[in-house]
Scaffold this motif. Sequence first.
Motif, PDB file in Angstrom:
ATOM      1  N   ARG A 203       2.717   3.952   6.438  1.00  0.00           N
ATOM      2  CA  ARG A 203       2.469   5.310   6.942  1.00  0.00           C
ATOM      3  C   ARG A 203       3.779   6.079   7.079  1.00  0.00           C
ATOM      4  NH1 ARG A 203      -1.929   3.083  10.507  1.00  0.00           N
ATOM      5  NH2 ARG A 203      -0.585   3.151  12.316  1.00  0.00           N
ATOM      6  N   LYS A 204       4.795   5.386   7.612  1.00  0.00           N
ATOM      7  CA  LYS A 204       6.095   6.059   7.773  1.00  0.00           C
ATOM      8  C   LYS A 204       6.666   6.436   6.408  1.00  0.00           C
ATOM      9  CE  LYS A 204       7.236   3.351  11.802  1.00  0.00           C
ATOM     10  NZ  LYS A 204       7.947   2.121  12.143  1.00  0.00           N
TER      11      LYS A 204
ATOM     12  N   GLY B 275       0.813  -1.218   0.000  1.00  0.00           N
ATOM     13  CA  GLY B 275       0.000   0.000   0.000  1.00  0.00           C
ATOM     14  C   GLY B 275       0.844   1.265   0.000  1.00  0.00           C
TER      15      GLY B 275
ATOM     16  N   ALA C 100      -4.696   6.403   5.424  1.00  0.00           N
ATOM     17  CA  ALA C 100      -5.814   5.778   6.145  1.00  0.00           C
ATOM     18  C   ALA C 100      -5.871   4.268   5.939  1.00  0.00           C
ATOM     19  CB  ALA C 100      -7.132   6.419   5.724  1.00  0.00           C
ATOM     20  N   MET C 101      -5.410   3.796   4.769  1.00  0.00           N
ATOM     21  CA  MET C 101      -5.531   2.363   4.492  1.00  0.00           C
ATOM     22  C   MET C 101      -4.185   1.645   4.555  1.00  0.00           C
ATOM     23  SD  MET C 101      -8.287   2.634   1.425  1.00  0.00           S
ATOM     24  CE  MET C 101      -8.736   0.899   1.435  1.00  0.00           C
ATOM     25  N   LEU C 102      -3.181   2.306   5.115  1.00  0.00           N
ATOM     26  CA  LEU C 102      -1.842   1.722   5.073  1.00  0.00           C
ATOM     27  C   LEU C 102      -1.426   1.109   6.413  1.00  0.00           C
ATOM     28  CD1 LEU C 102       0.115   4.415   3.046  1.00  0.00           C
ATOM     29  CD2 LEU C 102      -1.283   2.539   2.227  1.00  0.00           C
ATOM     30  N   ASP C 103      -0.468   0.178   6.347  1.00  0.00           N
ATOM     31  CA  ASP C 103       0.087  -0.400   7.573  1.00  0.00           C
ATOM     32  C   ASP C 103       1.140   0.560   8.145  1.00  0.00           C
ATOM     33  OD1 ASP C 103       2.477  -0.824   6.115  1.00  0.00           O
ATOM     34  OD2 ASP C 103       1.835  -2.815   5.510  1.00  0.00           O
ATOM     35  N   PRO C 104       1.604   0.315   9.375  1.00  0.00           N
ATOM     36  CA  PRO C 104       2.522   1.269  10.020  1.00  0.00           C
ATOM     37  C   PRO C 104       3.744   1.594   9.163  1.00  0.00           C
ATOM     38  CG  PRO C 104       1.791  -0.366  11.607  1.00  0.00           C
ATOM     39  CD  PRO C 104       1.264  -0.803  10.265  1.00  0.00           C
ATOM     40  N   GLN C 105       4.300   0.587   8.516  1.00  0.00           N
ATOM     41  CA  GLN C 105       5.457   0.796   7.644  1.00  0.00           C
ATOM     42  C   GLN C 105       5.094   1.758   6.510  1.00  0.00           C
ATOM     43  OE1 GLN C 105       8.532  -0.180   7.997  1.00  0.00           O
ATOM     44  NE2 GLN C 105       9.140   0.727   6.047  1.00  0.00           N
TER      45      GLN C 105
END
Lengths: 274, 285
Positions: free
Chosen positions: A176-177, A143, A169-174
């Motif tokens: 998002r960073k 994502g 909003a639809m992403l995993d923590p990685q």
Amino acid sequence: MIKIENLQHYYTDSDGNEVKALDGVDLTIGQGEFVAIIGANGSGKSTLARHLNCLLLPTDGRVEISGLDTREEKNMWDIRQQVGMVFQNPDNQIVAAVVEEDVAFGPENIGVPGPEIAPRVAKALAAVGMTEYAKHAPHRLSGGQKQRVAIAGIMALEPKCIVLDEPTAMLDPQGRKEIVSTVQKLNQEKNITIVYITHYMVEALAADRVVVMEKGHVRFMGTPKEVFSRVDELEALGLEAPLAAKVASELRKSGVKLPSGIITDEELAQALCQ
Amino acid sequence: MSIKLSNIYHTYSKGTPFERLALQDVSVAIAKGEIVAIIGHTGSGKSTLVQHLNGLLKPDKGTATIDDMDITAKGQQAKAARQQVGMVFQYPEHQIFAETVFEDIAFGPRNKGFNEEEVAKAVREAMEFVGLDYDTFAERSPFQLSGGQMRRVAIAGVVAMNPDYLVLDEPSAGLDPRSRNAVFREIMALHKSRGIAIVLVTHSMEEAVKYANRMLVINGGQVLFDGEPAAIFKEHGDELVQVGVDVPQVYKLADLLRHKGMSLPEGIKDEMALVKAIKQAKGWK
């Protein structure tokens, strides 16, 4: 770069009621600024963002991009080239079967001469750190990578400003960073103006300025420090300050003396463990 | 009472150049009454895994059963077993289609063969559960509601079918903090009052530690860790970051404070616990 004056946006819902999505917004954003916009669902953030590249037009008031009035039809293409948008869902923004073709779609569409396209695409992919994926199939990327391809698609248009509407909003923590650091880099290294809408307060910490919206108005704004120190006010608006600011605020309430403006973990640690 | 996946394998686009092994040799049992968080990076196999819980996907190898009934089988009994598992997808409000809130929530129960009286009762109860006042909202168009309210309508539609297991794929994505808390309050109330098992797919480590009593970490189509969230975050923090997930912010802050010399107890799960621990460490009242 962006000048918004008394912007109003009304629409009529299917029951025939007039809804005031934006009710008098004044906001000026300078070239190269990184502005985060936060606010509860329905506060008007996305409606505001959609006025920045003519996806919506003012009911009243005006929006100017580099001196161009968005209400003038002849300005539309020029404005859309200057201001690109990235939305929530990475899967809805990809059009081609190969990453570099997807990024080339924008410049091809606005009639960039053929020989200029490949260098633009290469530059755009490099800017978001996706060069090695140029020949990959977008649907098999993560994502965060897909969103970076979407950002590259805009960078290939050589914009002045990128508007991102909850890109993580639809992403995993990685993921998002990845997005936050990509956006920061484009802002710092390429002087791209960033308008960044998010529900994750931690992401807004990276901005120069945070704008807090409520019910179609700008409720208050300031540096992340100024805005996130107002812990109780944010909570009353249905928002949340970053964890360190909340902990500092709770400690102050029980009488502990702490310096003002603590919003990051490091600042809190420094204040507590000298 | 449990859903059991035993040694399942799942490959997408089998026999094509796009063939991809999404799950390999996964065995998980989820008992009624549990709250299980499932975390893992995009593409780790989380969604593939949960879609095996109600027969949306069939395993290539291995079995999926509910109380020993094979849910991938044909026939009424298997169908009834699958219907015990309610599934709320990402952005469920995009699946709302009816003209009124009532009609939208009534779709599932009607499909399940409830008579009109039972349908009305199920809709009313489901609306109460998700905090939507029946008299205010039942006849409204769902498309006039706020994002948070629409999501509750969508969740109510699944709740109205009275499932024993409720699988939620990122129920809080795109919601502001207040609406996020509200949605979770209702999910937890549902768990408490009806004993429904909750399976929560999430990218938020905060949600996992706050709401779940068990956590599965999925990586490369396999279960990497299975245990109590607090214990996994404490013992495997670095590995979690390596596989593209994270530890809750409160763990990071507490670790930083410990690193700087503050003596804090283990297992601090939320901000109020942290505030209390800081005061104790500092000898503040």
